[in-house]
Structures are given as structure tokens and as C-alpha cells.
Design a protein around this motif. Sequence first.
Motif, PDB file in Angstrom:
ATOM      1  N   ASN A  33      18.540  22.696  10.278  1.00 29.74           N
ATOM      2  CA  ASN A  33      17.918  22.447   8.975  1.00 29.74           C
ATOM      3  C   ASN A  33      18.978  22.195   7.910  1.00 29.74           C
ATOM      4  O   ASN A  33      18.837  21.290   7.085  1.00 29.74           O
ATOM      5  CB  ASN A  33      17.055  23.637   8.562  1.00 29.74           C
ATOM      6  CG  ASN A  33      15.723  23.637   9.291  1.00 29.74           C
ATOM      7  OD1 ASN A  33      15.349  22.648   9.910  1.00 29.74           O
ATOM      8  ND2 ASN A  33      15.022  24.758   9.229  1.00 29.74           N
ATOM      9  N   SER A  34      20.049  22.992   7.931  1.00 26.16           N
ATOM     10  CA  SER A  34      21.084  22.829   6.902  1.00 26.16           C
ATOM     11  C   SER A  34      21.787  21.490   7.054  1.00 26.16           C
ATOM     12  O   SER A  34      22.089  20.819   6.063  1.00 26.16           O
ATOM     13  CB  SER A  34      22.119  23.949   7.010  1.00 26.16           C
ATOM     14  OG  SER A  34      21.491  25.185   6.765  1.00 26.16           O
ATOM     15  N   ALA A  37      19.781  18.823   5.833  1.00 30.68           N
ATOM     16  CA  ALA A  37      19.758  18.820   4.353  1.00 30.68           C
ATOM     17  C   ALA A  37      21.098  18.370   3.775  1.00 30.68           C
ATOM     18  O   ALA A  37      21.358  18.548   2.590  1.00 30.68           O
ATOM     19  CB  ALA A  37      19.383  20.208   3.829  1.00 30.68           C
ATOM     20  N   ASP A  58      23.593  27.456   2.968  1.00 25.29           N
ATOM     21  CA  ASP A  58      24.188  26.117   2.941  1.00 25.29           C
ATOM     22  C   ASP A  58      24.270  25.588   1.522  1.00 25.29           C
ATOM     23  O   ASP A  58      23.688  26.160   0.597  1.00 25.29           O
ATOM     24  CB  ASP A  58      23.399  25.165   3.856  1.00 25.29           C
ATOM     25  CG  ASP A  58      22.003  24.838   3.336  1.00 25.29           C
ATOM     26  OD1 ASP A  58      21.863  24.517   2.140  1.00 25.29           O
ATOM     27  OD2 ASP A  58      21.036  24.891   4.138  1.00 25.29           O
ATOM     28  N   GLY A  62      18.549  21.529  -0.769  1.00 27.48           N
ATOM     29  CA  GLY A  62      17.621  22.505  -1.340  1.00 27.48           C
ATOM     30  C   GLY A  62      16.192  21.982  -1.343  1.00 27.48           C
ATOM     31  O   GLY A  62      15.924  20.851  -0.922  1.00 27.48           O
ATOM     32  N   MET A  63      15.269  22.837  -1.802  1.00 29.58           N
ATOM     33  CA  MET A  63      13.849  22.445  -1.807  1.00 29.58           C
ATOM     34  C   MET A  63      13.218  22.699  -3.169  1.00 29.58           C
ATOM     35  O   MET A  63      13.645  23.591  -3.902  1.00 29.58           O
ATOM     36  CB  MET A  63      13.081  23.285  -0.777  1.00 29.58           C
ATOM     37  CG  MET A  63      13.310  22.888   0.654  1.00 29.58           C
ATOM     38  SD  MET A  63      12.484  24.047   1.781  1.00 29.58           S
ATOM     39  CE  MET A  63      13.797  25.185   2.145  1.00 29.58           C
ATOM     40  N   ALA A  71       7.352  24.634   3.710  1.00 26.34           N
ATOM     41  CA  ALA A  71       8.386  24.711   4.753  1.00 26.34           C
ATOM     42  C   ALA A  71       8.059  25.751   5.811  1.00 26.34           C
ATOM     43  O   ALA A  71       8.371  25.566   6.986  1.00 26.34           O
ATOM     44  CB  ALA A  71       9.748  25.015   4.125  1.00 26.34           C
ATOM     45  N   ALA A  76       4.617  21.381   9.391  1.00 25.35           N
ATOM     46  CA  ALA A  76       4.938  20.789   8.090  1.00 25.35           C
ATOM     47  C   ALA A  76       6.405  20.403   8.118  1.00 25.35           C
ATOM     48  O   ALA A  76       7.262  21.247   8.310  1.00 25.35           O
ATOM     49  CB  ALA A  76       4.680  21.796   6.977  1.00 25.35           C
ATOM     50  N   SER A  78       9.485  17.345   6.660  1.00 23.17           N
ATOM     51  CA  SER A  78       9.786  16.196   5.804  1.00 23.17           C
ATOM     52  C   SER A  78      10.492  15.113   6.616  1.00 23.17           C
ATOM     53  O   SER A  78      11.005  14.159   6.073  1.00 23.17           O
ATOM     54  CB  SER A  78      10.711  16.668   4.676  1.00 23.17           C
ATOM     55  OG  SER A  78      11.842  17.313   5.237  1.00 23.17           O
ATOM     56  N   ARG A  94       9.899  18.881  14.448  1.00 20.87           N
ATOM     57  CA  ARG A  94       8.659  19.476  14.927  1.00 20.87           C
ATOM     58  C   ARG A  94       7.958  20.297  13.856  1.00 20.87           C
ATOM     59  O   ARG A  94       6.798  20.674  14.014  1.00 20.87           O
ATOM     60  CB  ARG A  94       8.940  20.353  16.152  1.00 20.87           C
ATOM     61  CG  ARG A  94       9.462  19.534  17.325  1.00 20.87           C
ATOM     62  CD  ARG A  94      10.029  20.411  18.409  1.00 20.87           C
ATOM     63  NE  ARG A  94       9.052  21.302  18.989  1.00 20.87           N
ATOM     64  CZ  ARG A  94       8.593  21.222  20.235  1.00 20.87           C
ATOM     65  NH1 ARG A  94       8.997  20.256  21.016  1.00 20.87           N
ATOM     66  NH2 ARG A  94       7.725  22.088  20.683  1.00 20.87           N
ATOM     67  N   GLY A  95       8.665  20.577  12.776  1.00 16.55           N
ATOM     68  CA  GLY A  95       8.054  21.290  11.659  1.00 16.55           C
ATOM     69  C   GLY A  95       7.552  22.671  12.004  1.00 16.55           C
ATOM     70  O   GLY A  95       6.600  23.172  11.407  1.00 16.55           O
ATOM     71  N   GLU A  96       8.171  23.318  12.978  1.00 16.56           N
ATOM     72  CA  GLU A  96       7.635  24.620  13.350  1.00 16.56           C
ATOM     73  C   GLU A  96       8.655  25.750  13.327  1.00 16.56           C
ATOM     74  O   GLU A  96       8.275  26.908  13.476  1.00 16.56           O
ATOM     75  CB  GLU A  96       6.970  24.560  14.719  1.00 16.56           C
ATOM     76  CG  GLU A  96       7.906  24.170  15.845  1.00 16.56           C
ATOM     77  CD  GLU A  96       7.162  24.013  17.171  1.00 16.56           C
ATOM     78  OE1 GLU A  96       5.965  24.319  17.227  1.00 16.56           O
ATOM     79  OE2 GLU A  96       7.814  23.584  18.131  1.00 16.56           O
ATOM     80  N   ALA A  97       9.941  25.425  13.122  1.00 14.43           N
ATOM     81  CA  ALA A  97      10.942  26.479  13.248  1.00 14.43           C
ATOM     82  C   ALA A  97      10.737  27.595  12.223  1.00 14.43           C
ATOM     83  O   ALA A  97      10.611  28.769  12.578  1.00 14.43           O
ATOM     84  CB  ALA A  97      12.339  25.894  13.130  1.00 14.43           C
ATOM     85  N   LEU A  98      10.669  27.226  10.937  1.00 13.36           N
ATOM     86  CA  LEU A  98      10.548  28.276   9.918  1.00 13.36           C
ATOM     87  C   LEU A  98       9.235  29.039  10.088  1.00 13.36           C
ATOM     88  O   LEU A  98       9.191  30.263   9.921  1.00 13.36           O
ATOM     89  CB  LEU A  98      10.666  27.672   8.519  1.00 13.36           C
ATOM     90  CG  LEU A  98      12.087  27.255   8.126  1.00 13.36           C
ATOM     91  CD1 LEU A  98      12.106  26.674   6.709  1.00 13.36           C
ATOM     92  CD2 LEU A  98      13.057  28.439   8.202  1.00 13.36           C
ATOM     93  N   ALA A  99       8.170  28.329  10.437  1.00 15.58           N
ATOM     94  CA  ALA A  99       6.884  29.004  10.661  1.00 15.58           C
ATOM     95  C   ALA A  99       6.999  29.994  11.807  1.00 15.58           C
ATOM     96  O   ALA A  99       6.538  31.140  11.714  1.00 15.58           O
ATOM     97  CB  ALA A  99       5.798  27.970  10.956  1.00 15.58           C
TER      98      ALA A  99
HETATM   99  P1  ADP Z   1      11.644  20.728  10.836  1.00 12.81           P
HETATM  100  O1  ADP Z   1      13.103  20.980  10.692  1.00 12.81           O
HETATM  101  O2  ADP Z   1      11.258  20.343  12.207  1.00 12.81           O
HETATM  102  O3  ADP Z   1      11.099  19.798   9.804  1.00 12.81           O
HETATM  103  P2  ADP Z   1      11.400  23.450   9.988  1.00 12.81           P
HETATM  104  O4  ADP Z   1      10.312  24.459  10.083  1.00 12.81           O
HETATM  105  O5  ADP Z   1      12.702  23.799  10.569  1.00 12.81           O
HETATM  106  O6  ADP Z   1      10.878  22.116  10.612  1.00 12.81           O
HETATM  107  O7  ADP Z   1      11.601  23.108   8.464  1.00 12.81           O
HETATM  108  C1  ADP Z   1      10.495  22.636   7.694  1.00 12.81           C
HETATM  109  C2  ADP Z   1      10.973  21.845   6.491  1.00 12.81           C
HETATM  110  O8  ADP Z   1      11.619  22.705   5.553  1.00 12.81           O
HETATM  111  C3  ADP Z   1      12.002  20.791   6.789  1.00 12.81           C
HETATM  112  O9  ADP Z   1      11.376  19.569   7.165  1.00 12.81           O
HETATM  113  C4  ADP Z   1      12.756  20.653   5.465  1.00 12.81           C
HETATM  114  O10 ADP Z   1      12.078  19.769   4.611  1.00 12.81           O
HETATM  115  C5  ADP Z   1      12.655  22.036   4.866  1.00 12.81           C
HETATM  116  N1  ADP Z   1      13.897  22.812   5.064  1.00 12.81           N
HETATM  117  C6  ADP Z   1      14.104  23.760   5.985  1.00 12.81           C
HETATM  118  N2  ADP Z   1      15.357  24.268   5.880  1.00 12.81           N
HETATM  119  C7  ADP Z   1      15.962  23.623   4.861  1.00 12.81           C
HETATM  120  C8  ADP Z   1      17.284  23.698   4.265  1.00 12.81           C
HETATM  121  N3  ADP Z   1      18.212  24.532   4.709  1.00 12.81           N
HETATM  122  N4  ADP Z   1      17.543  22.871   3.224  1.00 12.81           N
HETATM  123  C9  ADP Z   1      16.589  22.029   2.758  1.00 12.81           C
HETATM  124  N5  ADP Z   1      15.354  21.907   3.287  1.00 12.81           N
HETATM  125  C10 ADP Z   1      15.027  22.695   4.321  1.00 12.81           C
END
Ligand code: ADP
Length: 614
Positions: A33-34, A37, A58, A62-63, A71, A76, A78, A94-99
Motif C-alpha cells: 500500500n505504501s 502511494a 510512510d 495519504g488519504m 479504505a 474498496a 482505488s 483486491r481492496g481487501e487487505a485493510l478490511a
Molecule cells: P488495495 O491495496 O487492494 O486497494 P487495501 O485494503 O490494501 O486494498 O487498501 C484499500 C485502499 O486504501 C487502497 O486502494 C488505497 O487507496 C488506500 N490506502 C491503503 N493504504 C494506503 C497508504 N499507505 N497510503 C495511501 N493510501 C492507502
Amino acid sequence: MAIRFLDPILINQIAAGEVIERPFSVIKELLENSIDAKATELILTLREGGKTYLTVKDNGAGMTANDLNLAVERHATSKIPDNNLFNIQSFGFRGEALAAISSVSRVCVTTRQIGDPGQVTHGYQLKVAGGIKEDIVPVPFNKGTLVEVQDLFFATPARLKFLKSTSSELSSCMDVVERFSLAHPGLHFSVIHNDKTLFNTAKNNLEGLEARLNYVLGEDFSKSSIKIDHISEDVRVHGYIAVPTYHASQSTKQYIFVNQRPVKDKLLQTAMRVAYQDFLPKDRHPVCCLFIDVDPMLVDMNVHPAKAEVRFIQAAGLRSLIISLIHNALKENGPKTSVHLASAAVEAFSPRPQDGARSSIIPFSSPFPKYEGAQRGGERGSFGNLALQVEPIRCSEQHYTTPNSLVEQKIEPGRLPDVLEHYPLGNACAQLFESYIISQTNDTFFLIDQHAAAERILYEQLKEKYFSKTLSSQSLLIPEIIDLSPIDRDLLLSHQETLQTFGVIIESFGVSQLMVRQVPALFEHLPLKPILLDMLEDLKAEDISTALLERLLLRLSSKACHGSVRFGRKLDISEMNALLREIENNPGTSQCNHGRPTFIKLSKKDIEKLFERA
Ligand code: ADP
Ligand code: MG
């Protein structure tokens, strides 16, 4: 029981089972993710190998508050703006790691997007524990994103039990960081574990991959490796592969990247194994840092939840390309042996406080755990699991030579320069113990294992003859009858055709016997049964393949060599020089068929070190 939809938190926890295995998987997702970004600094903090606490900070994009809210939701992302799964340019998608992570642990994400009108003076923070979200709050924050993960798997106690010891988890986490840091040599990585800095790369690494390799794998790897760079229309393969005498006990020292993504892909690992199999001892593994860059359209990254495996559209072509690139590189670098052998020899000679501590010449096989408690900031990498394959040469009394076991030659100084130009192994000057040849060039001293070298040469020649179908065979005047178990006999008979390609002609005889009618010319005088039994073991172990054929040839040459004149015999200078010239002319002879080096090289500098002149 009635069917109902799963609760969203449960869905995330189930997904977490696939994506988040252990702390290292969290690190992998957060680093991806970092890097996605566009961060240039990635600072990790761990406690208890990441089990109780880990953070990644990192300086990336940022968001916004809205993005932060999304996120941590499942599906979900981007990163797939055009809905095309087959043109992925980012590491995540895949939009699932943080979840997943936040459904099984306590997560706190703090972020600030520079340039976002809502975040001129502050950033935002969101806490999620076991999948339950709190409200987003404004907090002071500088730039980028900080993800803190506490108590991994507290919400799924069954998973918690599968976590390993701190040192083992830490070592897996470090492996991930090392891989990412090699894939992105321009980025700054640091790791602090239980308040100790374990890893800290240069901030502005202008020297690129080479400097990073030095840091992560150590200088010995850099000095013992061969550069590879191949570009064709749809693929680039580049990086460094270790010379065969520099090997590891596991395949974990293969750093392979597809489009900068670290992978542990079977196809690629097999390709490595096949490329090296001719050069490495059994049970040892090649070491490499190899980058494969292909058009994202030609590779499917979505076959494995953690994206560790990939599927190539042109898999077979890629595999043979890699095999031949490596194979050729190893051949071309025939007379190059790894530098750690010279250092080992130097160390073995050097006086040391407690003599007899043999283990001290094996600097790389430091006991597991590798990182626990180690202070690593700034110091170069150590190489776990690498053991030297060379016996140190020690001057103990029984080894002092008596004059007649040493064939001497005076070197006329004027002769050396032109010898040098054509002959990298120089000029033979003596033989030791009827087994080792000493030779020298202007500035280098070589110690050559005469038997190992002869065996290797024989193998290369045999192989050449085999594949060019010029291997000659000999009909036996009196066919030999061999007793075997019925199973073994039938197995050998079922491989009659393969054996025939080696010049071995067998027929069934009685209930449990075989009749050997013809053998390769080399084996005319050798006992046949052990050779056939060895071949049988190989035939049992795997299907017919080039690999197997080469292994069979290896066995044959090793058997044949014991009958050869060069086995443990006094050689005169011209015989020694002839052997040296053959080593030089046969690609792949810097190690013998068992992967031991065939020669050790000491530079004049090394020797000066021994006498403490340098
Ligand atoms: P994915 O990486 O597959 O999109 P994640 O669950 O890992 O799914 O992250 C979801 C979203 O959160 C990312 O698409 C990104 O937009 C945002 N995000 C996550 N980590 C960061 C980060 N360190 N810096 C900026 N945006 C982030
Ligand atoms: Mg991600």
C-alpha cells in the motif's frame, strides 16, 4: 437449518484467513500500500515479531477522510480505475487487505493528504477493532500514512494459536522487508524491533541495486555473482545469480521478482533448479536476485490471494528462456569460483586465539534465529544457512610434506606473462599428496583438486558425446549376468530404451536376472551391477527428462573417473598443465560433479594478508 447471508465482519474474517496468515503477511500488504502511494520512506516498528504490535509509516500520498473511511471496507480500492483486471500496474488491487487486517486485530490508521483542502492543518485518524469501526477524528499529523496493527488475531483466537515463536515470526517479517527493499532499491526502509534497529538502508541510494544487494545479501554475494541482463520484445530478465560454489541449504535465498513484485513461484523456482542442477550438489540451492519484467497483460497476478504465485501467459517459453540464460551465464563464467572460498582459506591459515575452532571458518551458518537481538543498522547482511563446501587447509604436523611427495618446478620469470594471457589457471608448479595441483599466474595462486576436476571434465565430455550421439559403446565378449530383485529387474527392463541411449543393452534372463550385452566403452572394465543399481535409483525417483539423463551421465562419469589415471596419482608437470588447460577449456568445470569447487584461488593480496603484510 435455514440459509442466511454471512455477517460482513465474518466475511472479512474468512477472507483474512486467506490473505493474512501471519505478521509477515500484514507487513507485505502494508508495504504494498505504501509503495502504491508513492512513498519513498518506509519505517517499520515491530514488537514480539509483529505478533502484538507492528506499524508501517510512510511519506506517500495519504488519504482524504472519505477515502480513509472506504479504505477499511472490503472490495474498496482505488487501484482498478478502468475495471480491467488484466492490466494491473499497482501492487494492490483486491481492496481487501485493510478490511481483512482490521477484522482480526486492532488497527489505527492515521493519514494526511497534502494538498487536500480539508487537511491543511491536520490529518485524520480511524480506529477499527475486530471489524468494528469508530468515528474518524482529526489529529495532528505531518504527511503520508501510519498504519498501526495491534494484537493480531485477537478476534480469531483459533488463528492466534498458529503463530510461531517471536524469532521465527521476526525472521519471516525480515524476509519480506528484504525482498521489498531489493525490489525497490531507491526507497528507504528501516525496521525497529523491540527498540533495536535491525535494518536500515541508505536514505538516498544512488548506487541502486548493487548497493542494496551488498546491504541485504552481503558483499560476498556481490563478489560471487554473475550479472544477467536480457531484453527481448516482451520480457526483460536481469539481476545477479551466484556462482555455483556459493549456494544455500534452502531455496529461500532466491529473490525473484515479477514486475517488481516478490514472488515464490513454482515455475520460476523449477527453472532455477534445472538451470543449476548440473552445477550444484544435491540438497543445495542456488542463490539469486532476479527480476523478470513482462507486459502486465501477459501475466495473471490474481491466482493466489497473497499474490505470491503468478501465472504467465507464455509460461513454457519463459521457463526455457530463464533456464538457458542462467545456464549460459554459468558456463561462460566457468573458471570463476566464489570469493568466500578464498576468505575461508585465508581464515583457515590465520592464527586465531582458540585454535581448532573449525566452526569459525563457517561465517555464514549463524544459528537461527537470525535477527533476534542483532544490531544491523549500517552493517552488511549476513547470510543464513550458507555453509562452505571447502575443507580448510590446515597446517597440522602430519600434513608437512616430505620432499618426494612434492614435484617441484622452477618458474622462469620470463615465461609467465604469455602463459597468463591465454591460461587463466596459470602454470602448474607442484603437486601435493598426489591429489592437488598448485599453479600460479603473476598475481594468483591456485590449489586444484585434481580428482574433482578430472571427474568434471569427464562428465562434460561424456555429456557432449551423449547429446551429439557419439558416445561409443562396447559389446561384451561374455555377456554379464546380474542378479536383481524381480521388481528392480522389471523396472530396469521397462527402461531398456533409455539405457540403450547410454550404450547399455540389457535383456531379461531367467526369473530374476538380467543379461548385460553391451556397455559404454568407458565401463568395459568396471563392475556393472553397482552402476545399474545407481541408475535404477534415479529412474525410480523421477520421470525421464533431460534432467534425469544428465543425472545418469553424472553417475557414469563419477564411476568412470575412479578408474581413470588421474585418480590419486603422481602427475608430472606437463600432465598437470594438460589438466589445467582442460579445465579452462571445459565450461562448467569450476566445481566438480558434487558441486564442490574444483579449485581455490588465493590472490597475492590474500597471501600477503596471511603474513600480515597487507
Ligand atoms: P488495495 O491495496 O487492494 O486497494 P487495501 O485494503 O490494501 O486494498 O487498501 C484499500 C485502499 O486504501 C487502497 O486502494 C488505497 O487507496 C488506500 N490506502 C491503503 N493504504 C494506503 C497508504 N499507505 N497510503 C495511501 N493510501 C492507502
Ligand atoms: Mg493493498
